[in-house]
Write an enzyme that holds these catalytic residues in place. Structure first.
Site, PDB file in Angstrom:
ATOM      1  N   ALA A 111      53.629  32.327 -39.668  1.00  0.00           N
ATOM      2  CA  ALA A 111      54.920  32.916 -39.300  1.00  0.00           C
ATOM      3  C   ALA A 111      55.901  32.907 -40.464  1.00  0.00           C
ATOM      4  CB  ALA A 111      55.509  32.171 -38.102  1.00  0.00           C
ATOM      5  N   ASP A 141      57.826  30.273 -29.828  1.00  0.00           N
ATOM      6  CA  ASP A 141      57.043  29.453 -28.892  1.00  0.00           C
ATOM      7  C   ASP A 141      55.935  28.721 -29.645  1.00  0.00           C
ATOM      8  OD1 ASP A 141      56.193  28.350 -26.539  1.00  0.00           O
ATOM      9  OD2 ASP A 141      55.069  30.112 -25.880  1.00  0.00           O
TER      10      ASP A 141
END
Length: 525
Positions: free
Chosen positions: A368, A385
């Site tokens: 990410a 999340d």
């Protein structure tokens, strides 16, 4: 009296022969096996006990200390027994190292078993045995080699090359494709093969009777047969241990380069475990995912582009896709095995309602942080999340620099929502996430929800720009958990969930990982 040439001072009486080259090649194998057992123990401890930095550091320290003891003990092996003791040593290393992963997996499933004691006892025994290998090989070669300096350079070169080979193969090929249990048996067989080869090739130099050589061959055969049986039954052994650990039927079990994924089923309850930690129960996951997604999307009513970081199970996607105005969702999850499992397994696809098949969804399998650094996309809502910050590699995804990087991809009127552990069980961890977001320039709205599988669980809504937030009083999509009263209660904290003094999570201190370990250690001890 003439002065002898320098090489003569470094010589032994035996000439060089083909056996020397084969012994040096054996160093490559035993070095690979030795490091493999160390990596298996560290990975297994991280998987079962968490906190990868602590587990790997303590395992490596204990292993190296034990190797030092083994090197010192090797001096007591008599010169005329080097070959015979080397054969015995390889069989012992192969046996203990080969069965270590399987034994520890099975032991961990027994609640009353002294797992840590056995773990470090095995690490110590294997370390002592491995520590004896190279000194014995060097002494054998010295008795046969003409030049000691050349001997040392060759042995250490192949020692380091073996370590390099297994350090690359273990994370990229062996662990994800074979699993820890089968990998352990494989390297045990390699040690046994070295023992058998030594016994055969140097049979004339062992100085043993035919009866004793036959007894050694019989022992080697028994060890090899046991390891072959274990190798063949590795999947069954892993399944037994995980079934005993989780208590329910295992319907999917996958090892990837990043994690171990296990999905269990009991009646209508599906559960996902990552590295042994529960990620959701299908009986109540809707509570978690409605709380995670819906308040933000109700607040940003014109949200058309949504980013999901983590969430490879597709359950957050399922909630997002309820909103017809959402035109595009980008989901970034590190592990392609995770997103593939939840895209194709029938029961899991039914659970996320075919979320990955929706044409509005784009899946990116990447880190990410690295993806955010290179992407130019902007989003109206970002749903974060990630797994809990149980180690430094995940903790960096909860840091000030990461949240600042994320803010560059959120519209000025957009919102970010983050799962932030439990404000009840892990208060310092939860409020550390809040403090980190504020340090990164966000305004925050902390809230929590009761998820029976987890207990009281926490989330944080945050605005990097000028967006404001008010808890929604109605929802435009069907809900099972949220309504006006429930939502109002989520943003109120009871007196038994006070806010402690915490520092933000920065890359140079990773305070969140420390808080998380201390908070949950206090709960679970």
């Amino acid at each position: 009296m003439p002065t002898p040439p320098p090489d003569a001072l470094d010589a032994s009486p035996q000439p060089v022969n083909r056996g020397n080259a084969l012994l040096v090649l054996a160093v490559f194998v035993v070095a690979s096996c030795g490091l493999a057992y160390e990596l298996i123990a560290g990975a297994l401890a991280s998987y079962l006990l968490g906190d990868s930095i602590l587990q790997f550091s303590s395992i490596i320290g204990a292993y190296l200390f034990a190797m030092g003891i083994g090197s010192w003990v090797s001096r007591y092996v008599a010169d005329d027994a080097l070959l015979a003791r080397f054969v015995d040593l390889e069989l012992l290393v192969g046996l203990f190292g080969g069965v270590s992963a399987a034994a520890l997996f099975l032991l961990f499933a027994l609640e009353s078993a002294p797992f840590r004691l056995v773990l470090y006892a095995l690490v110590t025994v294997i370390g002592v045995l491995v520590g004896m290998e190279i000194p014995l090989v060097m002494r054998m070669l010295h008795r046969r080699q003409a030049k000691f300096s050349d001997l040392v350079s060759r042995v250490l070169t192949f020692d380091y090359l073996g370590a390099l080979a297994v350090s690359l193969l273990f994370p990229l090929v062996l662990a994800p494709r074979l699993g820890l249990v089968r990998t352990g048996f494989l390297f045990g067989l390699c040690n046994t093969a070295i023992a058998v080869w030594t016994l055969w090739h140097f049979r004339a130099e062992l100085g043993l009777s035919a009866r004793l050589r036959g007894a050694m061959a019989w022992r080697a055969g028994m060890v090899g047969a046991a390891l072959l049986a274990g190798f063949a039954a590795s999947d069954r052994l892993t399944h037994w241990s995980e079934r005993a650990l989780f208590g329910d039927e295992i319907i999917h079990a996958i090892s990837s380069p990043y994690q171990r994924l296990v999905v269990t089923r009991w009646k209508d309850d599906l559960r996902l475990y990552i590295n042994g930690n529960l990620q959701f129960s299908s009986r109540d996951e809707y509570r978690y995912h409605e709380a995670l997604v819906l308040p933000a999307l109700e607040s940003v009513r014109g949200a058309r582009r949504v980013l999901v970081l983590g969430g490879g199970d597709g359950l957050a996607l399922r909630q997002i896709l309820k909103y017809p105005q959402v035109e595009h969702v980008t989901l970034v999850d590190l592990d392609p095995r995770m997103t593939s499992l939840f895209s194709h397994a029938e029961a899991l696809v039914a659970l996320n309602q075919h979320a990955f098949s929706d044409p509005r969804v784009t899946v990116v399998n990447a880190d990410a942080g690295q993806w955010l650094q290179t992407a130019a996309d902007m989003f109206d809502v970002a749903i974060v999340d990630f797994p809990d910050p149980s180690n430094f590699s995940i903790g960096k995804l909860y840091s000030v620099p990461f949240y600042r990087l994320l803010s560059r991809h959120v519209a000025d009127t957009g919102l970010v929502v983050i799962q932030a552990t439990s404000p009840y069980f892990a208060p310092r961890s939860y409020w550390c996430v809040d403090a980190t977001l504020k340090e990164a320039g966000y305004r925050t709205w902390p809230y929590h929800a009761l998820v029976p599988s987890f207990g009281e669980w926490g989330f944080i809504l945050a605005a990097p720009g000028r967006a404001d937030f008010r808890p929604p009083t109605t929802y435009r999509v069907p809900t099972r958990f949220l309504d006006a009263d429930t939502t109002h209660q989520m943003f109120s904290f009871a007196p038994d969930m006070p806010r402690p003094q915490v520092e933000p999570n920065r890359l140079n201190n990773q305070s969140l990982v420390r808080y998380f370990e201390e908070d949950w250690h206090g709960v679970l001890r």
